[in-house]
Design an enzyme around this catalytic site. Structure first.
Site, mmCIF file in Angstrom:
data_model
loop_
_atom_site.group_PDB
_atom_site.id
_atom_site.type_symbol
_atom_site.label_atom_id
_atom_site.label_comp_id
_atom_site.label_asym_id
_atom_site.label_seq_id
_atom_site.Cartn_x
_atom_site.Cartn_y
_atom_site.Cartn_z
ATOM 1 N N ASP A 201 -6.915 4.115 -4.850
ATOM 2 C CA ASP A 201 -7.613 3.943 -3.573
ATOM 3 C C ASP A 201 -8.290 5.302 -3.350
ATOM 4 O O ASP A 201 -8.487 6.044 -4.327
ATOM 5 C CB ASP A 201 -6.603 3.583 -2.452
ATOM 6 C CG ASP A 201 -7.275 3.105 -1.167
ATOM 7 O OD1 ASP A 201 -7.674 1.938 -1.098
ATOM 8 O OD2 ASP A 201 -7.421 3.916 -0.222
ATOM 9 N N LYS B 86 0.863 -1.187 0.000
ATOM 10 C CA LYS B 86 0.000 0.000 0.000
ATOM 11 C C LYS B 86 0.890 1.223 0.000
ATOM 12 O O LYS B 86 2.017 1.171 0.466
ATOM 13 C CB LYS B 86 -0.877 0.017 1.264
ATOM 14 C CG LYS B 86 -2.134 0.838 1.109
ATOM 15 C CD LYS B 86 -3.250 0.012 0.516
ATOM 16 C CE LYS B 86 -4.460 0.841 0.175
ATOM 17 N NZ LYS B 86 -5.602 -0.015 -0.201
#
Ligand code: 2IT
Length: 445
Positions: free
Chosen positions: A165, A125
């Site tokens: 995201d 991430k």
């Protein structure tokens, strides 16, 4: 023997002031501790210590110039959490709340989620505390260029494949890919969520929302129930909420809420029409980040400063951000007769809220299972890029559906309790964990 307290104490010592990371790890360990202690090879290979420590973390400065000519400075990150199952894979989040601890929680969750998809992807991430809200297109472009100038050193189609995201959608992925290509001179699947003209996959924009509704459908079917005629509340008004609302409507349910930072909309008629979502998209693209104008435009109610969890519904889908649903919200939902909770944001429910649903025997789908459709279609985008071809929407959609049904099945296999209640959170944690842990054992240290 591992003890939960022992592991957590050590983890808190090593990761001070990272409450979300601690929360995410604790939730998983509570589920898997017995499995781990039943298999001494996991302790021998120090699987818990190794799975809770990211492989590596990059942080970097991102300088960019705003429209007034002022130099701005943000911080960029990439957390490469675990690559036992494949290249690091996971989104980039641009949001003012982004911190290293937050990205570690997301990277840890992503590793287990990607494992559940059965596709060969590790977990990662990244992102920045840059807030795209209110920024012009050219400011976003300059930020993305500067961000990728640094990030390109650490990523690649077989090593680490970022995606979008919160705050990173089609526009940002385009700008990031453009800069990658400019520097590296390569056309590769280094990012997913790309535009259709340069290697993107059909159904990727809808995938998280469609996937969560396919999961819900499987969950209801296993309870001899269906989405037909159900009332649904969801939070958020981004890509995920959009896909979920459209698919829910197609399957015969009515989605009565959406929400933004300013409050929520209650629309008795249902929010899932193309016209209404086109309007929401317009609101988002004008960088206002508010839902209030929807009420006037479509004759619905706007409830300022509140979340949609006070509305009586059959199913609730948190689709916005971590910890958006509190214990109080959970109590209210249950008191109002909610039948199922489908967490669609990553760790959308606070720990106490999740435990409340489970102790009240409400079927509760955790984010890492229900929202895995997004990254699953990212995995399919990587496959298509590697083969240099593009599948039809029907083919991608069918694969997505199969993957979600399979994840649902894994949750039942590992999460069925003695009284017949399926603890989906526990099932997802055990299923996701085992595959990563067993692979790490096979690979040696
Ligand atoms: O949380 C997530 O699974 C995502 N943001 C999607 C990640 C991806 O690589 O598609």
């Amino acid at each position: 023997m591992y003890t939960l307290d022992g592991i957590m104490q050590e983890l808190e010592r090593k990761n001070p002031a990272q409450p979300e990371f601690i929360q995410a790890v604790r939730e998983v360990l509570e589920s898997v501790i017995d499995t781990v202690n039943d298999n001494p090879v996991y302790e021998k290979y120090r699987i818990i210590e190794r799975m809770t420590e990211p492989d590596r973390i990059y942080t970097f400065r991102v300088d960019w110039e705003d429209d007034e000519g002022n130099l701005q400075v943000n911080r960029g990150y990439r957390v490469q959490f675990n690559n036992a199952l494949g290249p690091y894979k996971g989104g980039l989040r641009f949001h003012s709340s982004v911190t290293l601890g937050g990205l570690k929680f997301l990277g840890f969750e992503q590793t287990l989620k990607n494992s559940l998809t059965t596709l060969p992807m590790g977990g990662g991430k990244g992102g920045s505390d840059f807030n795209p809200r209110g920024k012009s297109d050219s400011e976003i472009l300059r930020f993305c260029r500067s961000f990728m100038t640094e990030l390109q050193k650490y990523v690649g189609p077989d090593t680490d494949v970022p995606a979008g995201d919160i705050g990173v959608g089609a526009r940002e992925i385009g700008f990031l890919y453009g800069q990658y290509k400019r520097i590296r001179g390569e056309n590769t699947g280094v990012l997913t969520g790309k535009g259709l003209g340069y290697g993107g996959s059909l159904v990727r924009p809808e995938a998280t929302g469609y996937g969560t509704m396919y999961f819900a459908q499987a969950m209801l079917e296993s309870h001899q129930d269906s989405l037909q005629g159900k009332r649904i509340s969801l939070s958020g008004f981004g890509n995920v909420a959009w896909g979920a609302a459209m698919k829910a409507t197609e399957l015969g349910a009515t989605v009565v809420t959406i929400s933004g930072p300013d409050g929520y909309i209650y629309d008795e008629e249902g929010v899932g029409t193309p016209e209404k979502w086109a309007y929401m998209q317009y609101l988002r693209s004008s960088n206002n980040d508010v839902v209030a104008p929807y009420a006037k435009r479509f004759g619905a109610k706007f409830i300022e400063g509140k979340k949609p969890w006070e509305v009586p519904v059959d199913l609730a889908f948190p689709c916005a951000i971590q910890n958006e649903l509190s214990l109080q919200d959970a109590e209210l939902l249950v008191a109002n007769g909610v039948k199922y909770i489908v967490e669609t944001s990553n760790m959308g429910c606070q720990a106490e809220a999740m435990n409340y649903f489970i102790s009240h025997r409400i079927p509760f789908a955790p984010g890492k299972a229900a929202n895995a459709g997004g990254v699953a279609v990212s995995g399919l985008e990587m496959s298509q890029n590697a083969m240099h071809l593009a599948w039809s929407a029907a083919e991608v959609d069918q694969r997505l559906k199969d993957i979600m049904i399979n994840i649902h099945h894994s949750c039942i296999t590992e999460g069925m309790e003695d009284d017949g209640y399926v603890n989906y959170a526990k099932g997802a944690n055990i299923a996701g964990f085992k595959k990563v842990a067993d692979t790490m054992v096979q690979l040696g240290y």
